[in-house]
Enzyme design. Structure first.
Site, PDB file in Angstrom:
ATOM      1  N   TRP A 299       0.767  -1.188  -0.016  1.00 12.97           N
ATOM      2  CA  TRP A 299       0.042  -0.137  -0.109  1.00 12.97           C
ATOM      3  C   TRP A 299       0.937   1.341  -0.081  1.00 12.97           C
ATOM      4  CZ3 TRP A 299      -1.837   2.693   4.994  1.00 12.97           C
ATOM      5  CH2 TRP A 299      -0.958   2.517   6.188  1.00 12.97           C
ATOM      6  N   ASP A 300       2.160   1.131   0.316  1.00 16.76           N
ATOM      7  CA  ASP A 300       3.010   2.085   0.067  1.00 16.76           C
ATOM      8  C   ASP A 300       2.980   2.930  -1.095  1.00 16.76           C
ATOM      9  OD1 ASP A 300       4.046   0.222   1.876  1.00 16.76           O
ATOM     10  OD2 ASP A 300       5.826   0.755   1.963  1.00 16.76           O
TER      11      ASP A 300
ATOM     12  N   LYS B  32       2.506   1.019  16.198  1.00 18.29           N
ATOM     13  CA  LYS B  32       3.744   1.146  15.311  1.00 18.29           C
ATOM     14  C   LYS B  32       3.948   2.294  14.584  1.00 18.29           C
ATOM     15  CE  LYS B  32       5.838  -1.839  11.892  1.00 18.29           C
ATOM     16  NZ  LYS B  32       6.116  -2.831  10.879  1.00 18.29           N
ATOM     17  N   GLN B  33       2.758   2.575  13.837  1.00 18.45           N
ATOM     18  CA  GLN B  33       2.676   3.911  12.840  1.00 18.45           C
ATOM     19  C   GLN B  33       1.516   4.400  12.934  1.00 18.45           C
ATOM     20  OE1 GLN B  33       3.253   0.329  10.347  1.00 18.45           O
ATOM     21  NE2 GLN B  33       2.428   1.752   8.697  1.00 18.45           N
TER      22      GLN B  33
ATOM     23  N   GLU C 151       0.720  -2.400  12.682  1.00 19.76           N
ATOM     24  CA  GLU C 151       0.886  -3.713  12.859  1.00 19.76           C
ATOM     25  C   GLU C 151       1.051  -4.335  14.090  1.00 19.76           C
ATOM     26  OE1 GLU C 151       3.817  -4.088   9.641  1.00 19.76           O
ATOM     27  OE2 GLU C 151       2.156  -4.314   8.197  1.00 19.76           O
TER      28      GLU C 151
HETATM   29  C1  BGC Z   1       5.018  -1.217   7.564  1.00 16.72           C
HETATM   30  C2  BGC Z   1       3.877  -1.615   6.440  1.00 16.72           C
HETATM   31  C3  BGC Z   1       4.746  -1.447   5.104  1.00 16.72           C
HETATM   32  C4  BGC Z   1       5.886  -2.385   4.896  1.00 16.72           C
HETATM   33  C5  BGC Z   1       6.564  -2.207   3.547  1.00 16.72           C
HETATM   34  C6  BGC Z   1       6.143  -2.386   7.082  1.00 16.72           C
HETATM   35  O1  BGC Z   1       7.019  -2.191   8.231  1.00 16.72           O
HETATM   36  O2  BGC Z   1       4.410  -1.517   8.797  1.00 16.72           O
HETATM   37  O3  BGC Z   1       2.968  -0.724   6.685  1.00 16.72           O
HETATM   38  O4  BGC Z   1       3.763  -1.315   4.056  1.00 16.72           O
HETATM   39  O5  BGC Z   1       6.610  -2.209   6.169  1.00 16.72           O
HETATM   40  O6  BGC Z   1       7.156  -0.999   3.315  1.00 16.72           O
END
Ligand code: BGC
Length: 783
Positions: free
Chosen positions: A347-348, A603-604, A490
């Site tokens: 999804w980035d 986490k984010q 996550e």
């Molecule tokens: C992040 C995800 C991201 C992935 C790839 C993970 O560490 O939590 O949101 O899509 O890395 O960049």
């Protein structure tokens, strides 16, 4: 950001280092990566060295090893040039190095590595230069210049194609023919094991003394998976020996050449390119960088500190260097810059990189969205195999039709010794909404009706079908809910009613309902076609019946939206000591994932990301309350998190905090820390740099189809200028301390600024004073 070389002129365009640091070799290989979206090569030195990670990839050439998921194969090394001076093998770890510089010219895409090498009683000056062409996607050219400053010397060079490479041990390529054409072009063929993709690599060399071409005879040596040529030259003191290596790469999936013709075409191309010298070919490539990238994506920051400008140049460079020129391919979360995440797309792309492309190069955004359209069959298969309808987009994807590519197993749990299950492929379902978010933003910005009718509507409608089938009725609460997911955060697995997931699922179904309404009224033929494919007549009534019964987590008495059903009941711990920039999840030194799952640790950006993307669904009070609540609980262990925080803080007029987040976000890859760079760059974070500058400080936002421009220029900047495409206009936005100036080339635009709608007529300008009415919230000193 100390990762900038001190150069006197044009220094907004250079990143580099003036210290040879063997510890940081892999860092510089990643940040100084070169590519043109088709071909990508890490900035490893020409000579092999310890600690290096030399990788070369061609976009989209995925291959699977045994039962593993597919990955981009690391291709034969065409960089290698081995130099001996008086029989002594050159190496940076032998002798003494002086006047060291390694830097990447972001504007021209050229990498320079130069130094003096002192060994025995010799002082040899080396300058390695190279580029991957932006005007010819197959072409790579490199050059070595050698001057002996003290004595006459003998120089020997070995250079060619070295297929003795792997993906950290995994071998994807089967060796094919090796040949020599016209006594000078070396050719090497290989083929991937499972996907059967054929590769052709060609190399030709030219050498000069003091610019006079030498007529060296080929002296080819072949080993297993290797083909090299050897050169031997006597060089007088202060004479310059120049060695130029021309290389090209072709594959059977390039799409523009018939498979049977690629060998011939590649040789013809090599011959044609060898008629030009290094500088001429570089100039062609520079022209393409200028017209295709820089002129279209203008961002100019005037400030005493040049780091913000370097960062945004770096971001635009990397986005160009890593975006495939082919809609069957997409941008990996590490681009082509390393083996991390196997070249897969997340999804980035849609949430963090897409705004840049939508606003500056809509045709590239369209390609990236077409990739998702081509992935619909895989997404349908995924939905079906999970017992759902419609299209469920893969969490990780590679070749678009291959569907879900998340590896089922991750690293080994050091306590149990067993591999840990990667749940994202099963539970991180918000990606389906993220694709729709990007499609809608593209349609709002471009009004590309053709894309909507051919691809966009189908993506949205099928995504809504998935969400509709995913809803579960809660008889006690009398609402539909979405259970057992992972949201953007996550660190919380198997949660019910993740706010981001529920809100975006609801929004997708709403969009689908309005599209059906629109098509039925105004485009009945298109509706019939889509109805035939997707059975819309049946599902539409179901959407209408359910959509308002979808549970949207409500803000509590303190205006906080619960991240999920249980988050707010979990214990709170002090998270500040775990907050990071370099991708080290420091929290795992004290807790394991199961424990973190039971804490209010994020986490984010999750709820905050929702508020940033759907600002018009929430009022300012809610925005601020959620900022105050979640920001201190977020570790930023994903590099995607910082930019969202910078933008929200800027929207909330928390200027100092916004700027701190901005600086931290710019340092995700450019900072001096080493982080996890061997695996590759954080492409989402590079998109985030543009987003922070243009969407954050530049105030650009699309709110439910309308353009809003409401800048918050940082105090330390004198001005910011950027250019975007909106509908059929090219729009230049200039912000300085006193005014906002909008210049339009094209049909004219409407935009919102502080709740007022302004209109700029075709090919004209509008100036507004910068409003001081904005109440600056009191900033929390602890931040
Ligand atoms: C992040 C995800 C991201 C992935 C790839 C993970 O560490 O939590 O949101 O899509 O890395 O960049």
């Amino acid at each position: 950001m100390k990762y900038c070389v001190d150069t006197k002129e044009n220094d907004n365009w250079y990143i580099g280092t003036e210290k040879f640091n063997p510890q940081a070799i892999d860092k510089s290989e990643t940040v100084m990566f070169q590519g043109n979206g088709y071909l990508g090569i890490r900035a490893a030195p020409e000579e092999k060295s310890l600690c290096e990670k030399r990788d070369m990839f061609v976009a989209g050439t995925f291959d699977a090893f045994k039962d593993e998921v597919t990955e981009l194969p690391n291709l034969p090394d065409i960089l290698n040039i081995r130099v001996k001076i008086n029989q002594q093998l050159f190496s940076l770890s032998a002798g003494t190095i002086q006047n060291y510089q390694k830097y990447l010219n972001l504007k021209d895409g050229e990498l320079i590595h130069k130094f003096d090498w002192l060994i025995a009683d010799q002082k040899i000056s080396f300058k390695f230069s190279r580029f991957i062409s932006m005007s010819d996607k197959h072409l790579f050219v490199s050059k070595v210049e050698i001057i002996s400053k003290q004595n006459d010397v003998n120089v020997q060079i070995v250079s060619g194609i070295d297929g003795q490479v792997s993906n950290s041990g995994t071998q994807h390529l089967v060796e094919g023919d090796k040949r020599l054409f016209d006594d000078k072009i070396m050719q090497f063929k290989e083929q991937t094991q499972q996907s059967g993709i054929k590769f052709i690599f060609n190399v030709e060399h030219k050498s000069y003394i003091d610019e006079v071409l030498l007529n060296n005879k080929s002296n080819i040596k072949m080993n297993r998976r290797q083909i090299f040529d050897n050169y031997d030259v006597d060089l007088m003191k202060n004479q310059k020996f120049t060695f130029v290596k021309y290389a090209n790469v072709y594959t059977s999936i390039d799409g523009d050449t018939e498979e049977d013709d690629i060998s011939d075409v590649s040789i013809q191309d090599m011959k044609k390119n060898c008629l030009f010298n290094y500088a001429e070919l570089l100039n062609k490539s520079i022209r393409a960088w200028n017209t295709e990238i820089w002129q279209r994506s203008l961002v100019e920051i005037k400030a005493d500190d040049n780091k913000p400008q370097v960062a945004v140049n770096f971001a635009r460079y990397q986005l160009a260097a890593n975006t495939p020129p082919d809609s069957r391919m997409n941008i990996g979360s590490k681009g082509l810059t390393g083996e991390g995440y196997k070249g897969h797309t997340f999804w980035d792309t849609e949430i963090f990189m897409m705004p840049y492309f939508i606003f500056t190069m809509p045709e590239v955004a369209r390609n990236l969205l077409r990739y998702r359209y081509l992935g619909l069959d895989g997404a349908r298969k995924k939905a079906k195999s999970n017992g759902y309808q419609g299209a469920q987009f893969p969490w990780e994807s590679a070749w678009p039709t291959d569907g879900e590519m998340t590896p089922p197993w991750g690293s080994v749990d050091i306590v149990t010794g067993k591999p840990m299950k990667v749940l994202s492929g099963f539970l991180e379902q918000h990606v389906t909404s993220d694709v729709v978010i990007a499609v809608m933003e593209y349609l709002y910005a471009t009004e590309d009706k053709k894309f909507a009718e051919e691809m966009g509507y189908e993506i949205i409608l099928d995504a809504a079908k998935f969400w509709n089938s995913r809803l579960e009725w809660n008889d006690e609460q009398k609402y539909f809910e979405i259970k057992n997911v992972i949201g953007p955060d996550e660190y919380k697995e198997h949660v019910n009613n993740n706010a981001f997931t529920n809100f975006t699922a609801y929004w997708c179904i709403q969009k689908a309902i309005s599209i059906v309404g629109l098509l039925k009224n105004s485009e009945p033929e298109i509706y019939d076609e889509l109805n035939y494919k997707l059975n819309l007549d049946d599902i539409y009534q179901d959407w209408l019946a359910k959509v308002d019964l979808i549970y949207l987590p409500k803000a509590n008495d303190n205006n906080v939206i619960p991240e999920d059903d249980t988050y707010l009941q979990k214990p709170v711990i002090a998270v500040d000591k775990y907050q990071s920039t370099g991708g080290h999840a420091k929290i795992f030194k004290d807790y394991d994932l199961k424990e973190v799952d039971k804490l209010q640790v994020t986490k984010q950006a999750d709820v905050l990301l929702l508020i940033y993307l759907f600002e018009d669904m929430f009022n300012k009070k809610i925005e601020k309350a959620n900022w105050d609540y979640y920001e201190p609980k977020t570790t930023h262990d994903s590099s995607l998190s910082l930019a969202t925080h910078a933008i929200l803080a800027s929207d909330l007029h928390l200027e100092k905090i916004a700027y701190k987040y901005f600086e931290r976000a710019c340092e995700v890859d450019l900072g001096t820390h080493l982080g996890k760079v061997t695996q590759g760059l954080h492409m989402g974070a590079t998109g985030g740099i543009w987003n922070m500058v243009v969407e954050g400080f530049g105030g650009l936002r699309v709110l439910d189809s309308k353009l809003r421009i409401e800048p918050n220029l940082p105090k330390s900047w004198n001005s910011l200028q950027y250019q975007i495409n909106w509908h059929n206009s090219l729009v230049r936005v200039l912000i300085d301390k006193n005014k906002l100036k909008i210049s339009v080339m094209g049909e004219g635009i409407k935009f919102i600024n502080h709740d007022k709608i302004y209109q700029v007529q075709a090919n004209s300008k509008l100036e507004l004073p910068i409003s001081d009415e904005v109440t600056v919230e009191k900033e929390n000193d602890n931040n």
